[in-house]
Design a protein around this motif. Structure first.
Motif, PDB file in Angstrom:
ATOM      1  N   ASN A   3       0.805  -1.235   0.000  1.00 20.00           N
ATOM      2  CA  ASN A   3       0.000   0.000   0.000  1.00 20.00           C
ATOM      3  C   ASN A   3       0.834   1.280   0.000  1.00 20.00           C
ATOM      4  N   VAL A   4       2.098   1.197  -0.394  1.00 24.73           N
ATOM      5  CA  VAL A   4       2.921   2.391  -0.568  1.00 24.73           C
ATOM      6  C   VAL A   4       2.688   2.939  -1.968  1.00 24.73           C
ATOM      7  N   LEU A   5       2.321   4.202  -2.056  1.00 23.30           N
ATOM      8  CA  LEU A   5       1.962   4.804  -3.340  1.00 23.30           C
ATOM      9  C   LEU A   5       3.045   5.750  -3.859  1.00 23.30           C
ATOM     10  N   SER A   6       4.175   5.818  -3.176  1.00 24.62           N
ATOM     11  CA  SER A   6       5.336   6.570  -3.646  1.00 24.62           C
ATOM     12  C   SER A   6       6.392   5.584  -4.136  1.00 24.62           C
TER      13      SER A   6
ATOM     14  N   PHE B 170       5.288  11.887   0.624  1.00 25.36           N
ATOM     15  CA  PHE B 170       5.258  10.428   0.700  1.00 25.36           C
ATOM     16  C   PHE B 170       3.809   9.993   0.886  1.00 25.36           C
ATOM     17  N   SER B 171       3.301   9.189  -0.040  1.00 21.44           N
ATOM     18  CA  SER B 171       1.884   8.808  -0.017  1.00 21.44           C
ATOM     19  C   SER B 171       1.719   7.314   0.214  1.00 21.44           C
ATOM     20  N   PHE B 172       0.672   6.973   0.936  1.00 16.72           N
ATOM     21  CA  PHE B 172       0.350   5.569   1.178  1.00 16.72           C
ATOM     22  C   PHE B 172      -1.167   5.410   1.274  1.00 16.72           C
ATOM     23  N   LEU B 173      -1.607   4.178   1.100  1.00 16.51           N
ATOM     24  CA  LEU B 173      -3.029   3.854   1.196  1.00 16.51           C
ATOM     25  C   LEU B 173      -3.325   3.350   2.594  1.00 16.51           C
ATOM     26  N   GLY B 174      -4.222   4.037   3.295  1.00 16.23           N
ATOM     27  CA  GLY B 174      -4.624   3.594   4.619  1.00 16.23           C
ATOM     28  C   GLY B 174      -5.464   2.333   4.557  1.00 16.23           C
TER      29      GLY B 174
END
Length: 351
Positions: free
Chosen positions: A134-137, A152-156
């Motif tokens: 779920n890491v979007l970076s 830094f983006s991620f999916l909760g």
């Protein structure tokens, strides 16, 4: 996850699960909404497929093109290292209504998906999914300036909390994202401000105790680094810092006509100019990077939404470079990329 900039196919059988009879048509209903997963509202689109020849095979329907226009990202403008709702996602519910003898049957193929403005590569095949962690970076070590910001983006998770630790040699910041089914806060962005870690040489990003990214804080004594933000292949905003020389050019456009209203001796223009405007473009060098950073430059080149992040202002850019020659240590030894950009607006405000 539906990556809406690439096709996302639903396979719909002409043999319904509930009966052996062959339907004369079906309606595929799409619910698209932002907010809580359990509140889809009414269908936005109804896609009908008729079956005059009593087919018994499977129909493939691309639903991505119906979804992408409902997704937008959130600009992160915090001045300190923080966790923020990135938005950038929407819910999509599908259901298929078969018709037997013109009578609508109970809904089948009922599913609910998250959708982003991401895409898959050609060799990844159809219905490409996001990373399982779920890491979007992009999970690559990279350099940032001493005054840079890094997104830094991620999916909760819908069921459990997610813990992000951002730490350097002397500073540790911990952020917890609680479980949620709200599309507006499932995509989370950590706004990392390098100056909050002043004096340190690196920043580590850990998700649930696992090291994901390392940012190398790099001083540039001669030039002013610029941070470029772009929408990456996962549909999340990502930062890339260019460290070296930036050269700007202003291109002027105008129209002219010939006037007979007076004499040049009296200060009258015989040839008059109007509709004068201009666009500024620039080229900039990345500075030396590692070979695995090629992936970041590839995603930047393929992005259709790009900005220069200057302070808290997102300045819209278009990328003018039309090719990307991948660098390698074997061939180039020291890897540097030069990119051409143009500001995505006229110098004179005309709208």
């Amino acid at each position: 996850m539906i990556k809406s900039l690439s096709p996302y196919y639903l396979n719909i059988e002409w043999n319904p699960f509930s009966t052996s009879a062959i339907p004369e048509k079906y309606d595929l209903k799409l619910y698209i909404w932002n907010g809580v997963k359990s509140s889809p509202g009414s269908p936005i689109f109804t896609i009908q497929n008729v079956n005059p020849f009593a087919r018994t095979d499977t129909a493939k329907v691309d639903i991505a093109k119906y979804v992408r226009g409902f997704i937008s990202s959130n600009f992160i403008k915090d001045t300190a290292t923080s966790i923020n709702d990135g938005k950038g996602l929407t819910w999509v519910k599908t259901e298929v209504i078969y018709y037997l003898n013109s009578v609508a049957q109970p809904a089948e193929h009922v599913n609910t998906y998250l959708a982003s403005k991401g895409y898959g590569y050609g060799l990844e095949g159809e219905n490409t999914q996001s990373p399982t962690n779920n890491v979007l970076s992009t999970q690559i070590e990279q350099k940032i300036g001493v005054n840079s910001k890094y997104l830094f983006s991620f999916l909760g998770s819908e069921t459990v909390s997610t813990v992000i630790i951002v730490k350097s040699e002397n500073v540790t910041k911990t952020f917890t994202k609680t479980a949620s089914t709200n599309s507006n806060d499932l995509l989370q962005t950590i706004n990392i401000v390098a100056s909050d870690f002043s004096g340190d040489q690196y920043i580590e990003i850990l998700k649930d105790g696992v090291l994901i990214n390392t940012l190398l804080i790099t001083a540039e004594p001669r030039y002013t680094p610029i941070d470029v933000v772009f929408l990456n292949k996962e549909g999340a905003l990502q930062t890339l810092t260019f460290f070296k020389e930036k050269v700007e050019t202003l291109k002027i456009e105008s129209e002219n006509y010939e006037s007979s209203n007076g004499q040049a001796l009296d200060g009258v223009h015989q040839f008059k100019t109007y509709n004068v405007n201009g666009k500024t473009s620039f080229n900039v060098n990345s500075g030396f990077v590692k070979e695995d950073n090629n992936e970041i430059f590839k995603q930047l080149s393929l992005s259709d939404l790009i900005w220069q992040l200057k302070g808290n202002v997102y300045i819209p850019l278009n990328i003018d470079s039309k090719s990307l020659e991948y660098k390698s240590r074997q061939k180039d030894r020291l890897l540097n990329y030069k990119f051409d950009f143009s500001y995505a607006f006229s110098e004179k405000n005309s709208i």
